[in-house]
Design a protein around this motif. Structure first.
Motif, PDB file in Angstrom:
ATOM      1  N   LYS A  59       3.085  -3.478   7.147  1.00 10.01           N
ATOM      2  CA  LYS A  59       4.058  -4.086   8.054  1.00 10.01           C
ATOM      3  C   LYS A  59       4.186  -5.550   7.649  1.00 10.01           C
ATOM      4  O   LYS A  59       3.182  -6.183   7.279  1.00 10.01           O
ATOM      5  CB  LYS A  59       3.512  -3.977   9.476  1.00 10.01           C
ATOM      6  N   PHE A  60       5.402  -6.084   7.710  1.00 11.30           N
ATOM      7  CA  PHE A  60       5.604  -7.471   7.282  1.00 11.30           C
ATOM      8  C   PHE A  60       6.105  -8.296   8.450  1.00 11.30           C
ATOM      9  O   PHE A  60       7.097  -7.934   9.087  1.00 11.30           O
ATOM     10  CB  PHE A  60       6.588  -7.523   6.108  1.00 11.30           C
ATOM     11  N   VAL A  61       5.410  -9.370   8.732  1.00 13.33           N
ATOM     12  CA  VAL A  61       5.774 -10.194   9.883  1.00 13.33           C
ATOM     13  C   VAL A  61       6.005 -11.627   9.412  1.00 13.33           C
ATOM     14  O   VAL A  61       5.137 -12.226   8.766  1.00 13.33           O
ATOM     15  CB  VAL A  61       4.657 -10.174  10.953  1.00 13.33           C
ATOM     16  N   LYS A  62       7.188 -12.143   9.730  1.00 14.79           N
ATOM     17  CA  LYS A  62       7.496 -13.529   9.390  1.00 14.79           C
ATOM     18  C   LYS A  62       7.186 -14.386  10.607  1.00 14.79           C
ATOM     19  O   LYS A  62       7.848 -14.273  11.650  1.00 14.79           O
ATOM     20  CB  LYS A  62       8.971 -13.659   9.007  1.00 14.79           C
ATOM     21  N   ALA A  63       6.146 -15.202  10.485  1.00 16.77           N
ATOM     22  CA  ALA A  63       5.759 -16.048  11.623  1.00 16.77           C
ATOM     23  C   ALA A  63       4.831 -17.151  11.143  1.00 16.77           C
ATOM     24  O   ALA A  63       4.304 -17.092  10.035  1.00 16.77           O
ATOM     25  CB  ALA A  63       5.052 -15.207  12.688  1.00 16.77           C
ATOM     26  N   ASP A  64       4.635 -18.130  12.000  1.00 13.17           N
ATOM     27  CA  ASP A  64       3.648 -19.164  11.747  1.00 13.17           C
ATOM     28  C   ASP A  64       2.272 -18.575  12.073  1.00 13.17           C
ATOM     29  O   ASP A  64       2.084 -17.980  13.132  1.00 13.17           O
ATOM     30  CB  ASP A  64       3.933 -20.378  12.641  1.00 13.17           C
ATOM     31  N   VAL A  65       1.315 -18.752  11.163  1.00 13.13           N
ATOM     32  CA  VAL A  65       0.019 -18.087  11.333  1.00 13.13           C
ATOM     33  C   VAL A  65      -0.706 -18.564  12.594  1.00 13.13           C
ATOM     34  O   VAL A  65      -1.207 -17.742  13.367  1.00 13.13           O
ATOM     35  CB  VAL A  65      -0.857 -18.263  10.075  1.00 13.13           C
ATOM     36  N   PHE A  66      -0.774 -19.858  12.820  1.00 12.37           N
ATOM     37  CA  PHE A  66      -1.502 -20.347  14.004  1.00 12.37           C
ATOM     38  C   PHE A  66      -0.897 -19.756  15.286  1.00 12.37           C
ATOM     39  O   PHE A  66      -1.610 -19.270  16.162  1.00 12.37           O
ATOM     40  CB  PHE A  66      -1.498 -21.884  14.062  1.00 12.37           C
ATOM     41  N   GLU A  67       0.436 -19.773  15.354  1.00 10.40           N
ATOM     42  CA  GLU A  67       1.098 -19.244  16.562  1.00 10.40           C
ATOM     43  C   GLU A  67       0.853 -17.752  16.723  1.00 10.40           C
ATOM     44  O   GLU A  67       0.569 -17.261  17.816  1.00 10.40           O
ATOM     45  CB  GLU A  67       2.608 -19.507  16.496  1.00 10.40           C
ATOM     46  N   GLU A  68       0.958 -17.032  15.609  1.00 15.81           N
ATOM     47  CA  GLU A  68       0.792 -15.577  15.678  1.00 15.81           C
ATOM     48  C   GLU A  68      -0.647 -15.204  16.028  1.00 15.81           C
ATOM     49  O   GLU A  68      -0.886 -14.269  16.799  1.00 15.81           O
ATOM     50  CB  GLU A  68       1.222 -14.950  14.330  1.00 15.81           C
ATOM     51  N   LEU A  69      -1.620 -15.953  15.495  1.00 16.03           N
ATOM     52  CA  LEU A  69      -3.026 -15.662  15.832  1.00 16.03           C
ATOM     53  C   LEU A  69      -3.264 -15.897  17.320  1.00 16.03           C
ATOM     54  O   LEU A  69      -3.980 -15.122  17.976  1.00 16.03           O
ATOM     55  CB  LEU A  69      -3.977 -16.520  14.989  1.00 16.03           C
ATOM     56  N   GLU A  73      -4.192   0.542   8.321  1.00 13.84           N
ATOM     57  CA  GLU A  73      -3.034  -0.225   8.793  1.00 13.84           C
ATOM     58  C   GLU A  73      -3.114  -1.601   8.148  1.00 13.84           C
ATOM     59  O   GLU A  73      -4.206  -2.179   8.068  1.00 13.84           O
ATOM     60  CB  GLU A  73      -3.119  -0.371  10.325  1.00 13.84           C
ATOM     61  N   VAL A  74      -1.981  -2.113   7.637  1.00 15.73           N
ATOM     62  CA  VAL A  74      -1.991  -3.454   7.040  1.00 15.73           C
ATOM     63  C   VAL A  74      -0.811  -4.258   7.572  1.00 15.73           C
ATOM     64  O   VAL A  74       0.329  -3.784   7.548  1.00 15.73           O
ATOM     65  CB  VAL A  74      -1.894  -3.398   5.496  1.00 15.73           C
ATOM     66  N   VAL A  75      -1.097  -5.448   8.056  1.00 15.27           N
ATOM     67  CA  VAL A  75      -0.032  -6.363   8.448  1.00 15.27           C
ATOM     68  C   VAL A  75      -0.081  -7.582   7.530  1.00 15.27           C
ATOM     69  O   VAL A  75      -1.120  -8.232   7.407  1.00 15.27           O
ATOM     70  CB  VAL A  75      -0.183  -6.823   9.923  1.00 15.27           C
ATOM     71  N   CYS A  76       1.036  -7.866   6.855  1.00 11.52           N
ATOM     72  CA  CYS A  76       1.149  -9.065   6.020  1.00 11.52           C
ATOM     73  C   CYS A  76       1.929 -10.110   6.824  1.00 11.52           C
ATOM     74  O   CYS A  76       3.025  -9.829   7.307  1.00 11.52           O
ATOM     75  CB  CYS A  76       1.915  -8.777   4.733  1.00 11.52           C
ATOM     76  N   LEU A  77       1.352 -11.289   6.938  1.00 15.73           N
ATOM     77  CA  LEU A  77       1.923 -12.328   7.789  1.00 15.73           C
ATOM     78  C   LEU A  77       2.173 -13.584   6.961  1.00 15.73           C
ATOM     79  O   LEU A  77       1.253 -14.110   6.327  1.00 15.73           O
ATOM     80  CB  LEU A  77       0.902 -12.604   8.908  1.00 15.73           C
ATOM     81  N   ASP A  78       3.418 -14.067   6.955  1.00 11.63           N
ATOM     82  CA  ASP A  78       3.740 -15.287   6.197  1.00 11.63           C
ATOM     83  C   ASP A  78       4.982 -15.912   6.813  1.00 11.63           C
ATOM     84  O   ASP A  78       5.766 -15.230   7.492  1.00 11.63           O
ATOM     85  CB  ASP A  78       3.995 -14.952   4.716  1.00 11.63           C
ATOM     86  N   LEU A 124      -5.426  -7.515   8.626  1.00 14.37           N
ATOM     87  CA  LEU A 124      -4.419  -8.563   8.792  1.00 14.37           C
ATOM     88  C   LEU A 124      -4.527  -9.503   7.598  1.00 14.37           C
ATOM     89  O   LEU A 124      -5.571 -10.115   7.371  1.00 14.37           O
ATOM     90  CB  LEU A 124      -4.656  -9.349  10.092  1.00 14.37           C
ATOM     91  N   ASP A 125      -3.437  -9.599   6.815  1.00 14.66           N
ATOM     92  CA  ASP A 125      -3.397 -10.505   5.654  1.00 14.66           C
ATOM     93  C   ASP A 125      -2.559 -11.715   6.057  1.00 14.66           C
ATOM     94  O   ASP A 125      -1.332 -11.693   5.966  1.00 14.66           O
ATOM     95  CB  ASP A 125      -2.796  -9.757   4.456  1.00 14.66           C
ATOM     96  N   ALA A 126      -3.240 -12.759   6.528  1.00 16.83           N
ATOM     97  CA  ALA A 126      -2.525 -13.956   6.981  1.00 16.83           C
ATOM     98  C   ALA A 126      -2.307 -14.894   5.806  1.00 16.83           C
ATOM     99  O   ALA A 126      -3.210 -15.081   4.993  1.00 16.83           O
ATOM    100  CB  ALA A 126      -3.317 -14.655   8.082  1.00 16.83           C
ATOM    101  N   TYR A 127      -1.144 -15.495   5.743  1.00 20.60           N
ATOM    102  CA  TYR A 127      -0.690 -16.271   4.575  1.00 20.60           C
ATOM    103  C   TYR A 127      -0.632 -15.317   3.373  1.00 20.60           C
ATOM    104  O   TYR A 127      -1.219 -15.572   2.330  1.00 20.60           O
ATOM    105  CB  TYR A 127      -1.608 -17.455   4.271  1.00 20.60           C
ATOM    106  N   SER A 128       0.086 -14.221   3.559  1.00 20.54           N
ATOM    107  CA  SER A 128       0.048 -13.136   2.555  1.00 20.54           C
ATOM    108  C   SER A 128       0.789 -13.480   1.276  1.00 20.54           C
ATOM    109  O   SER A 128       0.566 -12.843   0.259  1.00 20.54           O
ATOM    110  CB  SER A 128       0.659 -11.875   3.150  1.00 20.54           C
ATOM    111  N   TYR A 129       1.723 -14.456   1.326  1.00 19.57           N
ATOM    112  CA  TYR A 129       2.610 -14.702   0.186  1.00 19.57           C
ATOM    113  C   TYR A 129       3.220 -13.352  -0.224  1.00 19.57           C
ATOM    114  O   TYR A 129       3.762 -12.657   0.622  1.00 19.57           O
ATOM    115  CB  TYR A 129       1.848 -15.401  -0.949  1.00 19.57           C
TER     116      TYR A 129
END
Ligand code: SAH
Length: 392
Positions: free
Chosen positions: A270-280, A244-249, A224-229
């Motif tokens: 996989k690319f997920v657009k979300a707020d990191v705190f909420e998604e975690l 498996e890689v999820v990029c979250l920003d 999980l790459d959180a704040y992936s930019y």
């Protein structure tokens, strides 16, 4: 040269500057009418209370950091020649480290040029100027770049909010060529960067070595790459064989570039657009975990007054991120706030992880890569902190 003005320090001030520290604050200076009348950014000699000149710098009466030292001699001519000497020295250091011309070429005080950062992407350079003194040197700077690396494109990304502290406005323009989406090569991965519209100079070279470290850990693991930019960590991990890689920003434009970069590398993410705190929190509630979790957030401590709330936010991030690390997994926590030091940051991370009752072993404590040199007398230039833990 006799026309150069001299800024005098107050009695007993200037011990650090005399010893080589690059900043002199407004309260250390004899701020008389002559000093106040100097145009922001004027090159001056700097003298102690005894009148003894100990260096050259540029001066801005409007700024809290009134003098930034440029040289430890009087009357040093600050122009194309001076800039060429610094560019050549900085270039020699980078060429000793990197095989390809992709790096931060100038890291402000760390390379002896306060107020200036330059990132190099092959034949394109992106310069960012943060002080009135450096703004006055744009023409000699462009000439010096021509004489050293003669880039095809020179982009001035002069849109950082901190310019207001120096009385400067914000603008972005191509001084030569044009600003486009370009390719960045790093750790044998090719990424895209948007030089005109992206954040900072469009790419964060500072995490290069940490990306390589995490990519090596990622082989065969879920990430999980959180704040992936634009996918700096995640795509490197995918290319290194992550399963498996999820990029979250939260930024759709950043994720769009990441998606193109992943495709160009044949990497599946996989690319997920979300707020990191909420998604975690959502992932933890759903009991979803990853073998490797990376959390490289924007600065939580933007100003010194934000230290306590910022420190708390780092602790919360450490808690939420460690909660989604699978058994025997790895966690990277980073801070790019120069207003929190390594000791405090590490303490907050430790406290956050401890809340999940996991045993943690700190396996890496790192900063930015060597193309972000630290001025030995200006700890603020060591802004990036990255801690990697192995969790049971
Ligand atoms: N790790 C990246 C750099 C991260 S920069 C790299 O290796 O290049 C910080 C990123 O955090 C930015 O892309 C920004 O869009 C994102 N961001 C800021 N606040 C966020 C939030 N609340 N939730 C998700 N992403 C956020």
């Amino acid at each position: 040269m006799t026309s150069r003005k001299t800024i005098k320090l107050k009695p007993k001030e200037g011990r650090r500057a005399r010893a080589g520290a690059p900043w002199i604050f407004s309260n250390e200076i004899q701020m008389d009418a002559a000093a106040k009348a100097l145009a922001p950014g004027t090159v001056v000699n700097v003298a102690g209370d005894d009148g003894q000149i100990f260096g050259s710098g540029y001066f801005n009466a409007k700024s809290l950091i009134s003098v930034r030292m440029l040289d430890r001699a009087a009357d040093t001519i600050i122009g194309t020649g001076f800039l060429v000497r610094h560019l050549q020295r900085a270039l020699a250091v980078r060429e000793a480290i990197y095989a390809r011309p992709f790096y931060r070429l100038i890291h402000a005080e760390g390379d002896g040029l306060p107020g200036l950062t330059i990132d190099r992407f092959g034949d394109t350079v992106v310069a960012q100027i943060s002080t009135a003194g450096m703004e006055l040197l744009i023409d000699p700077l462009l000439a010096a770049l021509e004489k050293t690396i003669a880039p095809a494109n020179v982009i001035l990304r002069n849109d950082t909010p901190s310019r207001a502290l120096e009385g400067l406005g914000e603008y972005v323009r191509a001084a030569k060529g044009e600003a486009t989406r370009i390719a960045v090569e790093e750790n044998s991965v090719r990424y895209f960067a948007d030089l005109a519209g992206g954040q900072k100079t469009g790419w964060y070279y500072d995490q290069r070595d940490n990306r390589a470290f995490m990519a090596a850990l990622a082989k065969g693991r879920s990430v999980l790459d959180a704040y992936s930019y634009t996918g700096g960590f995640g795509i490197a991990a995918a290319k290194a064989g992550a399963k498996e890689v999820v990029c979250l920003d939260s930024s759709a434009p950043a994720l769009a570039i990441a998606e193109d970069s992943a495709a160009a590398n044949g990497a599946s993410c996989k690319f997920v657009k979300a707020d990191v705190f909420e998604e975690l929190e959502r992932l933890a509630a759903a009991k979803e975990t990853f073998d490797v979790v990376i959390a490289d957030p924007p600065p939580f401590v933007r100003a010194r007054k934000d230290l306590e709330p910022g420190a708390k936010a780092y602790r919360k991030l450490a808690r939420l991120a460690s909660a989604v690390v699978a058994p025997n997994g790895f966690l990277l926590l980073a801070s790019c706030s120069h207003n929190i030091d390594m000791e405090r940051f590490a303490a907050e991370c430790a406290a956050g992880i401890a809340r999940t009752n996991r045993r943690a072993a700190l396996i890496r404590q790192a900063g930015a890569g060597p193309d972000h040199p630290v001025h030995p007398m200006l700890p603020e230039t060591a802004y990036l902190k990255a801690l990697v833990y192995a969790l049971d």
